[in-house]
Design an enzyme around this catalytic site. Structure first.
Site, PDB file in Angstrom:
ATOM      1  N   ASP A 133      42.193 -70.969  49.913  1.00  0.00           N
ATOM      2  CA  ASP A 133      41.968 -71.463  51.277  1.00  0.00           C
ATOM      3  C   ASP A 133      40.940 -72.613  51.267  1.00  0.00           C
ATOM      4  O   ASP A 133      39.949 -72.561  50.517  1.00  0.00           O
ATOM      5  CB  ASP A 133      41.435 -70.275  52.100  1.00  0.00           C
ATOM      6  CG  ASP A 133      41.295 -70.570  53.573  1.00  0.00           C
ATOM      7  OD1 ASP A 133      42.079 -71.369  54.103  1.00  0.00           O
ATOM      8  OD2 ASP A 133      40.398 -69.968  54.200  1.00  0.00           O
TER       9      ASP A 133
ATOM     10  N   HIS B 246      44.040 -71.421  61.974  1.00  0.00           N
ATOM     11  CA  HIS B 246      42.786 -70.956  61.370  1.00  0.00           C
ATOM     12  C   HIS B 246      41.921 -70.352  62.476  1.00  0.00           C
ATOM     13  O   HIS B 246      42.187 -70.543  63.653  1.00  0.00           O
ATOM     14  CB  HIS B 246      42.062 -72.118  60.695  1.00  0.00           C
ATOM     15  CG  HIS B 246      42.674 -72.519  59.382  1.00  0.00           C
ATOM     16  ND1 HIS B 246      41.994 -72.474  58.200  1.00  0.00           N
ATOM     17  CD2 HIS B 246      43.927 -72.934  59.073  1.00  0.00           C
ATOM     18  CE1 HIS B 246      42.788 -72.855  57.220  1.00  0.00           C
ATOM     19  NE2 HIS B 246      43.967 -73.155  57.717  1.00  0.00           N
TER      20      HIS B 246
HETATM   21  P1  13P Z   1      37.771 -66.650  61.007  1.00  0.00           P
HETATM   22  O1  13P Z   1      36.614 -66.368  60.109  1.00  0.00           O
HETATM   23  O2  13P Z   1      37.351 -67.179  62.323  1.00  0.00           O
HETATM   24  O3  13P Z   1      38.711 -65.502  61.115  1.00  0.00           O
HETATM   25  O4  13P Z   1      38.588 -67.862  60.344  1.00  0.00           O
HETATM   26  C1  13P Z   1      39.231 -67.647  59.132  1.00  0.00           C
HETATM   27  C2  13P Z   1      39.844 -68.889  58.623  1.00  0.00           C
HETATM   28  O5  13P Z   1      40.383 -69.674  59.354  1.00  0.00           O
HETATM   29  C3  13P Z   1      39.804 -69.108  57.175  1.00  0.00           C
HETATM   30  O6  13P Z   1      40.329 -70.344  56.812  1.00  0.00           O
END
Ligand code: 13P
Length: 278
Positions: A82, A206
């Site tokens: 990610d 996201h």
């Molecule tokens: P959150 O921490 O707000 O759930 O976001 C996760 C995310 O988008 C990781 O790329």
């Protein structure tokens, strides 16, 4: 069930009109919790870790554990890197066997983002992996260290970006933010609909933590197929452990971490309607 490409998971979600959770993990306990949740609910799963989190969970240690867990899972699991920021780490994730990577060039100009994303997409393809990229700017930051403003993804830009880069999935900025929202999130479904009408790849949301069930339902109805969730799982683990503390032995603590991660993953899978799909 083998480790699968994220592209295959998203194609099934597209065909059957549901969303797939991409759940961030930081430890073996969280990996085990997420996989057991997916197996129990018969849901596909995307397991992910972001580059900024590697200072706590080094890629050469957690990466092989994520890949091993995916390979022996009873449901399809994609392992995703990610918010890849550097070619070095994206390359390392691909070498480790991740079946998908995100390159995040959202802080660059459109042209620079296109140029860098094309490079990373070519690298991902050498490994047969899926490539996600981002356009516009999601609020907050993945590790809470920066408070970025939301910059909505432009429709024409999204069209030009996906055509030029040939990415497999596009992360959009529609008022969503990483971390904890200040008040009720106000997602711009009008903008999401416009992007969905013009862009032909699965869309990624996201900042899933804190969005309501109704917000997820509407987003999925407008083309969101992958939803990232990190903070909600970390917070659920911390609050569960705090509630049950003090622990007298390590292993009951360990089991609470796994169970709390699984609970949050299941709660989101049900909201995304990915349960019972297999
Ligand atoms: P959150 O921490 O707000 O759930 O976001 C996760 C995310 O988008 C990781 O790329």
């Amino acid at each position: 069930m083998p480790l699968v490409k994220m592209k295959e998971i998203l194609a099934h979600a597209e065909e059957h009109r549901y969303g797939v959770g991409a759940f961030s993990v930081a430890s073996m306990e969280m990996i085990m919790g997420a996989v057991s949740a997916a197996e129990e609910l018969r849901s596909p799963l995307i397991l992910q870790i972001a580059e900024v989190r590697l200072k706590h969970s080094p890629l050469h240690l957690i990466g092989p554990a994520m890949v091993a867990a995916a390979k022996e899972a009873a449901v399809p699991v994609a392992v995703h890197f990610d918010h890849g920021l550097s070619e070095e780490k994206i390359h390392e994730a691909l070498e480790t066997g991740f079946s998908s990577v995100m390159y995040d060039g959202s802080h660059y100009s459109l042209n620079e983002n296109i140029a860098q994303t094309k490079k990373m997409a070519a690298l991902a393809r050498e490994y047969g992996a899926t490539i996600e990229a981002e356009l516009g700017q999601v609020g907050g930051s993945e590790d809470g260290s920066v408070d970025l403003e939301v910059l909505l993804t432009g429709v024409k830009e999204a069209q030009a970006f996906t055509a030029a880069t040939e990415i497999d999935a596009l992360a959009v900025a529609i008022g969503n933010a990483h971390g904890v929202y200040n008040g009720e999130p106000r997602l711009r479904f009008d903008r999401l609909e416009e992007i969905h009408n013009e862009v032909d790849v699965p869309l990624v949301l996201h900042g899933g933590s804190g969005i309501s069930e109704d917000g997820f339902r509407k987003s999925i109805g407008l083309g969101i197929r992958k939803i990232n969730v990190a903070t909600a799982t970390f917070n659920q683990v911390v609050s569960t452990v705090n509630k049950n503390a003090p622990f007298t032995d390590y292993f009951s603590y360990h089991e609470q971490v796994t169970a709390a991660a699984a609970e949050n993953v299941k709660r989101h899978m049900r909201m995304f309607k990915s349960d019972g799909r297999l």
